[in-house]
Scaffold this active site. Sequence first.
Site, mmCIF file in Angstrom:
data_model
loop_
_atom_site.group_PDB
_atom_site.id
_atom_site.type_symbol
_atom_site.label_atom_id
_atom_site.label_comp_id
_atom_site.label_asym_id
_atom_site.label_seq_id
_atom_site.Cartn_x
_atom_site.Cartn_y
_atom_site.Cartn_z
ATOM 1 N N GLN A 91 29.038 44.590 -13.941
ATOM 2 C CA GLN A 91 29.104 45.566 -12.851
ATOM 3 C C GLN A 91 30.093 45.079 -11.798
ATOM 4 O O GLN A 91 30.177 43.895 -11.497
ATOM 5 C CB GLN A 91 27.716 45.770 -12.238
ATOM 6 C CG GLN A 91 26.706 46.404 -13.179
ATOM 7 C CD GLN A 91 27.039 47.846 -13.560
ATOM 8 O OE1 GLN A 91 27.813 48.534 -12.877
ATOM 9 N NE2 GLN A 91 26.465 48.310 -14.664
ATOM 10 N N CYS A 130 43.248 52.203 -4.592
ATOM 11 C CA CYS A 130 42.431 53.040 -3.704
ATOM 12 C C CYS A 130 43.096 54.403 -3.549
ATOM 13 O O CYS A 130 44.325 54.492 -3.479
ATOM 14 C CB CYS A 130 42.286 52.406 -2.317
ATOM 15 S SG CYS A 130 41.482 50.799 -2.297
ATOM 16 N N ASP A 145 22.905 53.213 -20.404
ATOM 17 C CA ASP A 145 24.056 52.827 -19.583
ATOM 18 C C ASP A 145 25.316 52.866 -20.460
ATOM 19 O O ASP A 145 25.910 51.828 -20.759
ATOM 20 C CB ASP A 145 23.845 51.427 -18.993
ATOM 21 C CG ASP A 145 24.986 51.009 -18.066
ATOM 22 O OD1 ASP A 145 25.751 51.891 -17.628
ATOM 23 O OD2 ASP A 145 25.123 49.800 -17.801
ATOM 24 N N CYS A 166 44.494 42.840 0.177
ATOM 25 C CA CYS A 166 43.613 43.743 -0.566
ATOM 26 C C CYS A 166 42.279 43.836 0.155
ATOM 27 O O CYS A 166 41.667 42.812 0.468
ATOM 28 C CB CYS A 166 43.415 43.279 -2.009
ATOM 29 S SG CYS A 166 42.464 44.452 -3.009
ATOM 30 N N PHE A 204 22.814 50.503 -24.886
ATOM 31 C CA PHE A 204 24.112 50.068 -24.359
ATOM 32 C C PHE A 204 23.843 48.943 -23.355
ATOM 33 O O PHE A 204 24.284 48.972 -22.205
ATOM 34 C CB PHE A 204 24.876 51.226 -23.695
ATOM 35 C CG PHE A 204 25.057 52.430 -24.584
ATOM 36 C CD1 PHE A 204 26.116 52.502 -25.478
ATOM 37 C CD2 PHE A 204 24.169 53.495 -24.521
ATOM 38 C CE1 PHE A 204 26.290 53.607 -26.293
ATOM 39 C CE2 PHE A 204 24.324 54.607 -25.331
ATOM 40 C CZ PHE A 204 25.387 54.670 -26.229
ATOM 41 N N GLU A 221 23.121 46.908 -28.356
ATOM 42 C CA GLU A 221 24.491 46.799 -27.867
ATOM 43 C C GLU A 221 25.433 46.621 -29.057
ATOM 44 O O GLU A 221 25.120 45.880 -30.002
ATOM 45 C CB GLU A 221 24.612 45.623 -26.902
ATOM 46 C CG GLU A 221 26.012 45.220 -26.509
ATOM 47 C CD GLU A 221 26.792 46.338 -25.860
ATOM 48 O OE1 GLU A 221 27.974 46.518 -26.235
ATOM 49 O OE2 GLU A 221 26.239 47.044 -24.978
ATOM 50 N N CYS A 230 29.002 56.172 -15.378
ATOM 51 C CA CYS A 230 30.237 55.949 -14.618
ATOM 52 C C CYS A 230 31.181 57.141 -14.766
ATOM 53 O O CYS A 230 32.371 57.030 -14.492
ATOM 54 C CB CYS A 230 30.926 54.660 -15.081
ATOM 55 S SG CYS A 230 31.341 54.637 -16.840
ATOM 56 N N CYS A 267 44.417 48.948 4.734
ATOM 57 C CA CYS A 267 45.351 48.154 3.936
ATOM 58 C C CYS A 267 46.768 48.698 4.050
ATOM 59 O O CYS A 267 46.990 49.911 3.973
ATOM 60 C CB CYS A 267 44.911 48.154 2.469
ATOM 61 S SG CYS A 267 46.015 47.220 1.372
#
Length: 399
Positions: A238, A60, A331, A134, A265, A285, A357, A51
């Site tokens: 996701q 990035c 999660d 992109c 979650f 949740e 994450c 890119c």
Amino acid sequence: MSDEGERVIGVAARGDGITADGRHAPLAAPGDRVRADGSIIEGAHHQTPPCRHFPECGGCQLQHLDDPSYAKFLSDRIGSALSQHGIEADIRDAALSPPRSRRRATLHAERRGRQVHIGFTAERSHQLVDMMECEILHPELFRLLSPLRGLLAAMLPRTGRSDVGLTLTDQGVDVLLTGMSADDLATIESITGFARRHSLARLSIDEGLGPETRWEPEPVTITLGGVPVAMPAGAFLQATAEGEAALVETMREIVGDAMMVADLFAGLGTFAFALPPATKVYAAEAARDAILSLKTAANRAQRQIFADHRDLYRRPLTAQELGRFAAVILDPPRAGAKEQVAELARSTTPRVAYISCNPSTFARDAATLCEGGMRLDWVRPVGQFRWSTHVELAASFSR
């Protein structure tokens, strides 16, 4: 340092190459050599960034790494976080999402004179990079950027910055505009015309009191485990379909044939709906819109899912409650699940699938589970945020 420079042996958490003597070198890949003046002799793992905005754009940080070194970066981040808690684990090969596969992103928009700029902010800066190409966004999202500049010319405030949320749903692209208003008739008509011309699934505006739908010809859904689930504006999804598939596949392997499962979650039900229909699932949740969507979809599909609107930080499931389940899926957000994991460590639950994450909070929680008698069997890195320093994973714990 030799005339050929010091060899880069790894990549630091923020993306710099690291030499054997601990020197940090921006934009260096493993196998490169760094001269005394800071210049880089490129090695076999250094690729040409695809890119033109790299490395200025903050979307990035690692486009100069080839796939093997990027995958190793993900594994090393997880291994390093675990080692800080004295934990060793089998780290499997990483699942990398392909370029141009991001189906969810939040971009920024601002006015510069007569022009509207849309994109990510520059790396380690608040400067906005106007995105002309992109390599990470799904093409259906990217194609909207040019026409969005025209639409936003009449909507953006004279100063300040607004957000543009883009999500690819079953019906097409869902657009959420935050920090701008559309009250006059001409602007309202232009929004309707824009949404119709570009076949949007939905267009919503958040002026500070929550998303208000301005266009939605049919209810917006996202299909999870073969079940269409109503998609609230701005709800979590996701980042890529490929990343979701990798996480779901790994979760299924961990949970195995468990017939009573807790999905904590749970969000919209990414993992709950991926379990076999015969499985009895408890899904908790805290986000009201998400759990209502999950509950409605489960009822319509006649799935054995009990949906509970529950804040697991303030009111985690107790060890006694968790003992009813043959497997638990976790999660949590980036903060991890400290309170819930403390109860899980005291429970008799035999299997845990932990989706994370954030390697740091995952490692902290993994230490608690291991101290409670569980074993970390293995970890699978997942690179959904292509070429970024963001690391996701799925881990198997057993008692």
